[in-house]
Design an enzyme around this catalytic site. Structure first.
Site, short mmCIF file in Angstrom:
data_model
loop_
_atom_site.label_atom_id
_atom_site.label_comp_id
_atom_site.label_asym_id
_atom_site.label_seq_id
_atom_site.Cartn_x
_atom_site.Cartn_y
_atom_site.Cartn_z
N LYS A 116 -22.45 37.23 -0.49
CA LYS A 116 -21.01 36.94 -0.58
C LYS A 116 -20.40 36.72 0.79
CE LYS A 116 -20.11 38.29 -5.18
NZ LYS A 116 -19.29 38.90 -6.21
N LYS A 198 -29.79 32.36 -9.50
CA LYS A 198 -29.38 32.93 -10.79
C LYS A 198 -28.16 32.20 -11.34
CE LYS A 198 -26.06 36.45 -9.62
NZ LYS A 198 -25.34 37.61 -10.07
N LYS A 201 -21.16 32.24 -12.05
CA LYS A 201 -19.92 31.49 -12.28
C LYS A 201 -19.55 30.63 -11.07
CE LYS A 201 -18.23 36.04 -11.77
NZ LYS A 201 -18.39 37.17 -12.66
P1 ATP Z 1 -21.02 36.20 -9.23
O1 ATP Z 1 -21.04 34.79 -9.68
O2 ATP Z 1 -19.76 36.60 -8.53
O3 ATP Z 1 -22.29 36.63 -8.55
P2 ATP Z 1 -21.93 37.09 -11.74
O4 ATP Z 1 -21.77 35.88 -12.54
O5 ATP Z 1 -23.27 37.47 -11.26
O6 ATP Z 1 -20.92 37.08 -10.54
P3 ATP Z 1 -21.22 39.78 -12.27
O7 ATP Z 1 -19.84 40.22 -12.59
O8 ATP Z 1 -21.71 40.03 -10.89
O9 ATP Z 1 -21.37 38.26 -12.63
O10 ATP Z 1 -22.26 40.43 -13.29
C1 ATP Z 1 -21.94 41.12 -14.47
C2 ATP Z 1 -23.19 41.60 -15.18
O11 ATP Z 1 -23.96 40.49 -15.62
C3 ATP Z 1 -24.12 42.43 -14.29
O12 ATP Z 1 -24.74 43.43 -15.04
C4 ATP Z 1 -25.14 41.43 -13.85
O13 ATP Z 1 -26.35 42.03 -13.53
C5 ATP Z 1 -25.27 40.54 -15.08
N1 ATP Z 1 -25.65 39.19 -14.71
C6 ATP Z 1 -24.94 38.34 -13.94
N2 ATP Z 1 -25.58 37.17 -13.80
C7 ATP Z 1 -26.72 37.28 -14.51
C8 ATP Z 1 -27.81 36.40 -14.76
N3 ATP Z 1 -27.84 35.18 -14.26
N4 ATP Z 1 -28.82 36.85 -15.54
C9 ATP Z 1 -28.80 38.09 -16.07
N5 ATP Z 1 -27.82 38.97 -15.87
C10 ATP Z 1 -26.79 38.57 -15.10
#
Ligand code: ATP
Ligand code: LTN
Length: 334
Positions: A116, A198, A201
């Site tokens: 980040k 991964k 968003k």
């Molecule tokens: P950012 O885009 O800011 O990294 P994010 O999309 O990863 O955010 P978070 O709020 O960080 O979303 O994650 C919420 C939950 O979803 C956490 O438990 C995280 O481990 C899970 N998660 C997020 N992205 C994935 C993914 N691609 N695959 C599996 N689990 C995920």
């Protein structure tokens, strides 16, 4: 089962963007599956969200939409304590205390901080750096046994354990030391456009949002990256064909089929059939969630009653832990 004998589960998601398939398959779906087995706490991590600059109106809207989606995904507010993090001030209060028990070196090793801070180089603020201490507070306040998250949060959960153990070693058994709970299937859904990162968003092209229109979801799956060779064969080989493995992972998570069964199902059919089939499976899985979210969002009074009751129950538990911590560290009781 006696309510008090149930083990405790807790997790949160930042309302920093719309919920996506990774959040659902990696986290929320596993929460729903275990509703009856555990005493559950799930929250909107709005205080974490401001570590990156937000538009206030969007943050407010997304927080409520996230709550509606939690419920639409199957989290029954009667069986799960659903709340907004900033409604329970104990998170900030214990967060400060735990900042003083979390080391600079530990925080410097967090990959989410490194990611980040490189993405937001104009705003590398203190909160972004100390975020894991607040996350440790979020968790330890509720004395959970398990923290169900996706693979990317494992490092933060491990730091939480280290901080809890450090604190307990000084003051006695104050905190339960929780385990991360990471499901094998769906733990790491990759971007449809770039299977080496991964699904997130912050990369909307490779990301499928829970409330996205069916035609847009299908289009994204049809365009999904498969592999660079021309084999055109559905085979599970994550190193060689990460894009295909990711689509197989999504399909397996939805249908419950094994990779071998998926290979057989698509033998001789190629990606032209495979990709839209996975897309259709996602659309069908999301259809009832989308309908239910729209229905719940139209009922503002209901949403308000859910988050108010949630905050009350959460505060009751959180304040007990905080009182104990304040006493142990030597703060004078008011
Ligand atoms: P950012 O885009 O800011 O990294 P994010 O999309 O990863 O955010 P978070 O709020 O960080 O979303 O994650 C919420 C939950 O979803 C956490 O438990 C995280 O481990 C899970 N998660 C997020 N992205 C994935 C993914 N691609 N695959 C599996 N689990 C995920
Ligand atoms: N750090 C998590 C969100 C989060 C969380 C938590 C998850 C904040 N506090 C407590 C589990 C338990 C993330 O960025 N996905």
């Amino acid at each position: 089962m006696n309510e008090n004998a149930k083990k405790v589960m807790l997790s949160g998601i930042q309302p920093s963007g719309d919920l996506h398939l990774g959040n659902y398959l990696g986290a929320i779906r596993n929460w729903v599956a275990r509703t009856d087995e555990f005493d559950n706490y799930y929250f909107m991590a709005d205080m974490h969200t401001i570590t990156v600059r937000q538009t206030p109106a969007d943050l407010r809207r997304r927080t409520l939409e996230q709550l509606a989606q939690y419920i639409a995904c199957g989290l029954d507010p009667e069986k799960n304590t659903l709340f907004i993090q900033s409604h329970v001030p104990e998170h900030a209060q214990l967060g400060w205390v735990l900042n003083c028990y979390t080391m600079f070196g530990e925080l410097s090793r967090m990959t989410q901080f490194k990611d980040k801070s490189s993405k937001h180089s104009e705003n590398i603020n203190g909160g972004l750096f100390t975020y894991p201490a607040l996350m440790a507070a979020d968790i330890l306040l509720y004395q959970p046994d398990y923290v169900p998250v996706g693979e990317d949060q494992k490092q933060h959960c491990e730091l939480t354990r280290d901080v809890a153990i450090r604190f307990n070693n000084i003051y006695g058994d104050v905190f339960k030391v929780p385990e991360p709970f990471i499901q094998k299937v769906g733990a790491r859904i990759m971007s449809l456009g770039n299977p080496s990162s991964k699904m997130s968003k912050s990369d909307p092209a490779g990301c499928v949002f829970l409330l996205e229109k069916p035609e847009d979801i299908l289009r994204k799956f049809k365009k999904a990256v498969t592999d660079s060779d021309t084999e055109n064969c559905v085979r599970y080989a994550p190193e060689e064909k990460p894009g295909v493995a990711n689509l197989m992972g999504i399909y397996a998570a939805i249908t419950g089929k094994s990779y071998a069964e998926i290979e057989t199902e698509f033998a001789g059919k190629g990606y032209g059939v495979f990709k839209p089939t996975v897309g259709e499976a996602v659309v069908e899985m999301l259809r009832p969630i989308q309908e239910e979210t729209r229905r719940i969002l139209a009922d503002k009074a209901y949403l308000e009653s859910v988050y108010r009751a949630g905050a009350e129950k959460a505060s009751y538990i959180a304040s007990k832990t905080l009182r104990k911590v304040y006493k142990k560290i030597g703060f004078v009781a008011r």
